[in-house]
Write an enzyme that holds these catalytic residues in place. Structure first.
Site, mmCIF file in Angstrom:
data_model
loop_
_atom_site.group_PDB
_atom_site.id
_atom_site.type_symbol
_atom_site.label_atom_id
_atom_site.label_comp_id
_atom_site.label_asym_id
_atom_site.label_seq_id
_atom_site.Cartn_x
_atom_site.Cartn_y
_atom_site.Cartn_z
ATOM 1 N N SER A 52 29.856 28.860 38.061
ATOM 2 C CA SER A 52 30.330 30.161 38.914
ATOM 3 C C SER A 52 29.584 31.666 38.399
ATOM 4 O O SER A 52 28.758 31.741 38.570
ATOM 5 C CB SER A 52 31.852 29.913 38.921
ATOM 6 N N ASP A 91 28.947 30.970 42.679
ATOM 7 C CA ASP A 91 29.260 29.610 43.557
ATOM 8 C C ASP A 91 30.021 30.087 44.656
ATOM 9 O O ASP A 91 30.509 28.862 45.456
ATOM 10 C CB ASP A 91 29.776 28.679 42.941
ATOM 11 N N ASP A 122 32.973 31.015 45.293
ATOM 12 C CA ASP A 122 34.436 30.803 45.583
ATOM 13 C C ASP A 122 35.275 31.850 45.264
ATOM 14 O O ASP A 122 36.426 31.909 45.287
ATOM 15 C CB ASP A 122 34.874 29.508 44.687
ATOM 16 N N GLU A 140 43.760 35.637 42.611
ATOM 17 C CA GLU A 140 43.509 36.382 41.304
ATOM 18 C C GLU A 140 42.842 37.401 41.752
ATOM 19 O O GLU A 140 42.407 37.689 42.902
ATOM 20 C CB GLU A 140 42.636 35.323 40.491
ATOM 21 N N THR A 190 36.455 30.126 30.324
ATOM 22 C CA THR A 190 35.170 29.890 30.926
ATOM 23 C C THR A 190 34.060 30.612 29.981
ATOM 24 O O THR A 190 32.942 30.421 30.220
ATOM 25 C CB THR A 190 35.047 30.209 32.096
HETATM 26 C C1 G16 Z 1 37.095 30.123 37.095
HETATM 27 C C2 G16 Z 1 38.573 29.696 37.589
HETATM 28 C C3 G16 Z 1 39.388 30.898 37.976
HETATM 29 C C4 G16 Z 1 39.561 32.075 36.680
HETATM 30 C C5 G16 Z 1 38.191 32.243 36.251
HETATM 31 C C6 G16 Z 1 38.182 33.038 34.710
HETATM 32 O O1 G16 Z 1 36.731 30.785 38.139
HETATM 33 O O2 G16 Z 1 38.576 29.020 38.706
HETATM 34 O O3 G16 Z 1 40.837 30.619 38.332
HETATM 35 O O4 G16 Z 1 39.902 33.094 37.127
HETATM 36 O O5 G16 Z 1 37.420 31.014 35.850
HETATM 37 O O6 G16 Z 1 38.823 32.311 34.018
HETATM 38 P P1 G16 Z 1 38.891 32.598 32.567
HETATM 39 O O7 G16 Z 1 39.500 34.005 32.336
HETATM 40 O O8 G16 Z 1 39.676 31.781 31.869
HETATM 41 O O9 G16 Z 1 37.325 32.832 31.939
HETATM 42 P P2 G16 Z 1 34.986 30.669 38.486
HETATM 43 O O10 G16 Z 1 34.874 31.597 39.745
HETATM 44 O O11 G16 Z 1 34.234 31.086 37.062
HETATM 45 O O12 G16 Z 1 35.037 29.229 38.706
#
Ligand code: G16
Length: 555
Positions: free
Chosen positions: A68, A288, A290, A380, A515
């Site tokens: 993503s 990606d 989304d 979000e 992430t």
């Molecule tokens: C993913 C999740 C989202 C989240 C983001 C960041 O998004 O689907 O719900 O807000 O990660 O998460 P974190 O702050 O835990 O790194 P994406 O678009 O990267 O798949």
């Protein structure tokens, strides 16, 4: 296949994908993510897991290779359950154990133990199906092959490789397939463009006569979204989307100073946009597709950002207006946000009379809560969200539509019922989707004859800042209360509280990212300087408590 044969097939294939020494991964906010070169064993094992999930649920399962918003060299893998949403959280601990098992023997043992515990019809003639797709990352093809090998290690389960897709396309296809509906990419584009056309046709005449005079230009983050959006654009009537940063050669790197994550966190224009674009309505997709955020470029070159909170507010306002026109059903309408939601957006939504719930970060949490309403809207601040319509509400709406079509055709009430119906078909019911979000924003702006500037005036954001802190072990931070309170390390929350107390309208929290290998810090205050300074002082405390003396970087 006999158990002994199945065991030796799994062992043989698992031995082809050894886990890199020392690699420890967690399923995290949205699946496993790491540098793409490290992920072959993980993706192989997730392939096995997806196949088992298909046997267990007796339905098609989705497997997406993407990281993503992360940099191009990262990659990741996540699973879509039969309803098209994220994999059940109950299976996450098994996913973690499997990904981190240190030998092929332990992989096989874990699988057999889990199969027994979950009573999965494994090796009993049961068949299954895993639908795979990937985004445009360089490591995608190889990892997709590893996933196929994992699926082939489970007798009776086949893989269907759909090649390059956006994440929401795959989720949509899994949902549709399991509901027995049309589920090809063409069907996806047709459903979006058809429902968009219906909504445009239902536009009040005064709005048709005075179209908003801004062109829409979309930053594709040099990812899969740009090219796919061009395909969708060919089917649209009443909207012409120009795409920049579509990932073609020479246009730049995936997510490198482009895309929704960059624009939202840095609050600057993506590469390829400049002050000559002041007259345009601009939007950014992430890698990606989304997530989506809007912005317009100011003459100074800065941008005015319209984030996920404002998209949520626009949607909530419009849905509420349509529901007000529609008598006869006490509709439970609610919205779901996370701690990142700007305080001003929450105030605005509450003033609209809406129930606002908060969850931890991650669409898997927001989606679950939003599905408790007749109509649940979740977003979000980073632009990831959608609108969910319950089956019960849709059944009621279907009956009401036909009643109104015969008794009050052409009335505003009848049109409202048709609009809500079309929105439920336009908006991705499986997960957040930048394309369906974009089309609904465009419809509403046109209905209201609003420019992005006017939309942005719905309420004034409180100045905010996000920074990230690199630490030795991000899992040392444990939070509660929808991530607004730190439980460990002891003393950190008190330190944050003492900083917050120094600022007017101050608010701040910290949480480990799911992430990226960082701690995220969010701060809000009455001025931008104050928000910046609060974020920095809290980041310093994080650095001190988790002690690595590493750098703190913006966003
Ligand atoms: C993913 C999740 C989202 C989240 C983001 C960041 O998004 O689907 O719900 O807000 O990660 O998460 P974190 O702050 O835990 O790194 P994406 O678009 O990267 O798949």
């Amino acid at each position: 296949m006999e158990q002994g044969n199945q065991r030796s097939l799994l062992l043989r294939l698992a031995s082809l994908f050894p886990c890199p020494p020392g690699l420890r991964l967690s399923y995290g906010t949205a699946g496993f993510r790491a540098n793409g070169s490290l992920l072959k064993s993980t993706v192989f094992r997730v392939g096995v897991l997806a196949a088992l999930r298909s046997l267990k649920t007796r339905a098609a399962i989705g497997l997406m290779i993407t990281a993503s918003h992360n940099p191009a060299l990262d990659n990741g893998v996540k699973i879509a359950d039969p309803h098209g949403g994220m994999m059940t959280q109950e299976w996450e601990p098994f996913a973690d154990e499997l990904a981190n098992a240190d030998s092929p023997d332990s992989v096989v043992q874990l699988i057999f133990d889990f199969v027994k515990k979950q009573d999965i019809p494994f090796g009993q003639g049961q068949t299954g199906e895993v639908i795979l797709a990937r985004d445009t990352r360089p490591s995608g093809e190889t990892l997709l092959e590893a996933a196929k090998q994992g699926i082939s290690a489970v007798a009776g389960v086949v893989s269907i490789d759909l090649g390059v897709l956006t994440t929401p396309q795959l989720h949509w296809m899994v949902r549709n397939k399991n509901k027995g509906l049309k589920a090809t990419e063409f069907d996806y584009f047709s459903q979006l463009s058809d429902s968009f056309r219906i909504l445009m046709d239902l536009m009040p005449e005064e709005a048709v006569d005075s179209a908003v005079d801004e062109k829409l230009v979309v930053d594709g983050s040099n990812g899969v979204g740009g090219e796919k959006l061009k395909e969708l654009n060919k089917l649209l009537c009443g909207l012409d989307i120009q795409v920049r940063n579509s990932g073609k050669e020479g246009e730049g790197l995936l997510n490198e100073r482009v895309g929704a994550d960059f624009v939202q966190k840095e609050k600057v224009a993506p590469l390829g946009f400049s002050p000559i674009d002041v007259e345009l309505r601009c939007a950014s997709l992430d890698g990606d597709a989304d997530r989506i955020v809007y912005f317009h470029v100011l003459p100074t070159g800065h941008i005015s950002l319209v984030d996920g909170d404002k998209i949520l507010s626009l949607f909530a306002l419009f849905i509420k207006e349509q529901l007000n026109l529609l008598a006869g059903h006490p509709v439970k309408l609610g919205v779901v946000q996370t701690a990142y939601a700007n305080g001003a957006s929450t105030d605005y939504l509450k003033k609209l009379g809406l129930e606002v719930l908060f969850t931890k970060t991650g669409v898997k949490y927001l989606h679950e809560r939003a599905s408790e309403y007749d109509i649940g809207i979740y977003f979000e601040a980073n632009g990831h969200g959608t609108i969910l319509f319950s089956e019960e509400f849709l059944r009621w709406l279907e009956v009401r539509r036909s009643e109104l079509a015969s008794t009050k055709a052409g009335s505003e009430e009848q049109k409202a019922s048709e609009r809500l119906w079309a929105i439920s078909s336009l908006v991705n019911q499986a997960t957040g989707d930048a394309f369906s979000g974009l089309l609904l924003v465009e419809v509403i702006l046109q209905y209201k004859r609003w420019s992005v500037k006017r939309w942005n005036e719905l309420y004034e954001d409180l100045p905010s800042r996000q920074v990230k802190v690199k630490v030795k072990d991000r899992n040392a931070v444990v939070t509660e209360n929808a991530e607004t309170t730190v439980v460990t390390p002891k003393g950190l929350q008190e330190a944050i509280n003492s900083e917050i107390a120094k600022y007017t309208q101050g608010r701040s929290f910290v949480r480990p990212s799911g992430t990226e290998d960082v701690i995220r810090v969010y701060a809000e205050a009455s001025t931008q300087d104050a928000a910046d300074s609060l974020a920095q002082s809290v980041a310093n405390h994080v650095d001190f408590f988790l002690g690595c003396g590493c750098t703190t970087s913006k966003h």
